[in-house]
Design a protein around this motif. Structure first.
Motif, mmCIF file in Angstrom:
data_model
loop_
_atom_site.group_PDB
_atom_site.id
_atom_site.type_symbol
_atom_site.label_atom_id
_atom_site.label_comp_id
_atom_site.label_asym_id
_atom_site.label_seq_id
_atom_site.Cartn_x
_atom_site.Cartn_y
_atom_site.Cartn_z
ATOM 1 N N HIS A 1 0.829 -1.003 -0.023
ATOM 2 C CA HIS A 1 0.103 0.102 -0.073
ATOM 3 C C HIS A 1 0.765 1.246 0.136
ATOM 4 O O HIS A 1 0.499 2.369 -0.585
ATOM 5 N N VAL A 2 1.958 1.195 0.415
ATOM 6 C CA VAL A 2 2.977 2.351 0.796
ATOM 7 C C VAL A 2 3.644 2.558 -0.441
ATOM 8 O O VAL A 2 3.907 3.579 -1.222
ATOM 9 N N TYR B 1 -6.496 9.763 -1.902
ATOM 10 C CA TYR B 1 -5.871 8.341 -1.989
ATOM 11 C C TYR B 1 -5.961 7.523 -0.607
ATOM 12 O O TYR B 1 -6.222 6.606 -0.567
ATOM 13 N N VAL B 2 -5.267 8.150 0.247
ATOM 14 C CA VAL B 2 -5.177 7.654 1.318
ATOM 15 C C VAL B 2 -6.748 7.232 2.144
ATOM 16 O O VAL B 2 -6.873 6.108 2.253
ATOM 17 N N ALA B 3 -7.586 8.107 2.049
ATOM 18 C CA ALA B 3 -8.930 7.737 2.535
ATOM 19 C C ALA B 3 -9.435 6.544 1.812
ATOM 20 O O ALA B 3 -9.995 5.805 2.578
ATOM 21 N N ALA B 4 -9.615 6.775 0.473
ATOM 22 C CA ALA B 4 -10.150 5.643 -0.284
ATOM 23 C C ALA B 4 -9.594 4.265 -0.142
ATOM 24 O O ALA B 4 -10.329 3.315 0.120
ATOM 25 N N THR B 5 -8.217 4.191 -0.074
ATOM 26 C CA THR B 5 -7.512 2.877 0.116
ATOM 27 C C THR B 5 -7.716 2.523 1.381
ATOM 28 O O THR B 5 -7.938 1.264 1.746
ATOM 29 N N ALA B 6 -7.773 3.417 2.480
ATOM 30 C CA ALA B 6 -7.973 2.902 4.018
ATOM 31 C C ALA B 6 -9.250 2.227 3.768
ATOM 32 O O ALA B 6 -9.673 1.063 4.543
ATOM 33 N N VAL C 1 -9.644 -2.509 -2.895
ATOM 34 C CA VAL C 1 -8.320 -1.755 -3.082
ATOM 35 C C VAL C 1 -7.816 -1.819 -4.467
ATOM 36 O O VAL C 1 -7.475 -0.543 -4.811
ATOM 37 N N ASN C 2 -7.986 -2.835 -4.847
ATOM 38 C CA ASN C 2 -7.433 -2.995 -6.403
ATOM 39 C C ASN C 2 -8.398 -1.945 -7.252
ATOM 40 O O ASN C 2 -7.997 -1.240 -8.178
ATOM 41 N N LEU C 3 -9.794 -1.997 -6.900
ATOM 42 C CA LEU C 3 -10.682 -1.100 -7.583
ATOM 43 C C LEU C 3 -10.485 0.603 -7.556
ATOM 44 O O LEU C 3 -10.483 1.209 -8.314
ATOM 45 N N VAL C 4 -10.208 0.723 -6.050
ATOM 46 C CA VAL C 4 -9.729 2.167 -5.988
ATOM 47 C C VAL C 4 -8.625 2.594 -6.538
ATOM 48 O O VAL C 4 -8.418 3.532 -7.075
ATOM 49 N N TRP C 5 -7.564 1.658 -6.655
ATOM 50 C CA TRP C 5 -6.232 1.884 -7.360
ATOM 51 C C TRP C 5 -6.307 2.126 -8.671
ATOM 52 O O TRP C 5 -5.832 2.906 -9.277
ATOM 53 N N LEU C 6 -7.211 1.178 -9.163
ATOM 54 C CA LEU C 6 -7.681 1.322 -10.858
ATOM 55 C C LEU C 6 -8.255 2.689 -11.006
ATOM 56 O O LEU C 6 -7.981 3.421 -12.130
ATOM 57 N N TYR C 7 -9.184 3.137 -10.208
ATOM 58 C CA TYR C 7 -9.987 4.155 -10.643
ATOM 59 C C TYR C 7 -9.178 5.583 -10.370
ATOM 60 O O TYR C 7 -9.006 6.434 -11.464
ATOM 61 N N ARG D 1 -13.777 -0.864 -18.861
ATOM 62 C CA ARG D 1 -13.601 -1.779 -17.813
ATOM 63 C C ARG D 1 -14.158 -1.313 -16.517
ATOM 64 O O ARG D 1 -14.481 -2.239 -15.799
ATOM 65 N N VAL D 2 -14.244 -0.003 -16.334
ATOM 66 C CA VAL D 2 -14.740 0.336 -15.056
ATOM 67 C C VAL D 2 -16.247 0.658 -15.031
ATOM 68 O O VAL D 2 -16.757 0.680 -13.901
#
Length: 180
Positions: A40-41, A111-116, A136-142, A177-178
């Motif tokens: 994540h970091v 990013y931090v809030a959505a990933t958390a 997490v993968n969906l947040v990172w993709l978006y 894709r999204v």
């Protein structure tokens, strides 16, 4: 011999100057290196790099527009011309560091809030032992896609005409894709 002793003394003074501060910074760096082993970091670092590239290309697009508004032929401008003109755009206050700084902080906090939140959702949905990371993968993709598209838009707005068609292709692929 006095010269050697004087030189050694100066070196020792330089090494011991702000020793506590250097020790604290070294400890912080060690913790950061340890944390870098966390996925994540690591992805946060990549996202920060994307945001920096986005800001740089935004500045170049603003500088390009400034040059064209001043009468330069946009087709004859090289890519380097836009980047060289960035300080001039700052001087003319076309680029506001406060606005860019707020945008940077907002993107990182998002990013931090959505990933958390996604991490917590994945933990809740799959349990701690399950390594599933759908949310997490969906947040990172978006978030990554949004930054990537912004970079392409900035490149297009900065006079790179070939980015227009490529941007349309990428938008189509990402949206399919999204499912936006």
């Amino acid at each position: 011999m006095n010269e050697v002793i004087s030189y050694a003394n100066a070196m020792w003074q330089a090494l011991t100057h702000s020793f506590i501060l250097r020790s604290i910074l070294s400890a912080i760096a060690s913790v950061a290196i340890w944390l870098a082993g966390l996925k994540h970091v690591q992805v946060l670092g990549i996202f920060i790099l994307l945001v920096f590239i986005d800001l740089l290309t935004k500045w170049a697009a603003i500088a390009y527009k400034m040059l064209v508004d001043d009468g330069a032929d946009g087709i004859k401008l090289s890519a380097i011309d836009k980047y060289i003109a960035i300080p001039c755009a700052f001087e003319r206050r076309l680029i506001s560091s406060e606005y860019m700084r707020k945008g940077f902080v907002k993107k990182i906090l998002t990013y931090v809030a959505a990933t958390a939140a996604a991490f917590l959702f994945d933990s809740m949905a799959g349990g701690i032992t399950n390594k599933s990371s759908f949310a997490v993968n969906l947040v990172w993709l978006y978030l990554g896609s949004a930054e990537f598209l912004s970079i392409l838009e900035n490149l297009r707005d900065g006079g790179n005409q070939s980015m227009g068609k490529f941007l349309d292709l990428v938008k189509t692929k990402i949206e399919s894709r999204v499912k936006l």
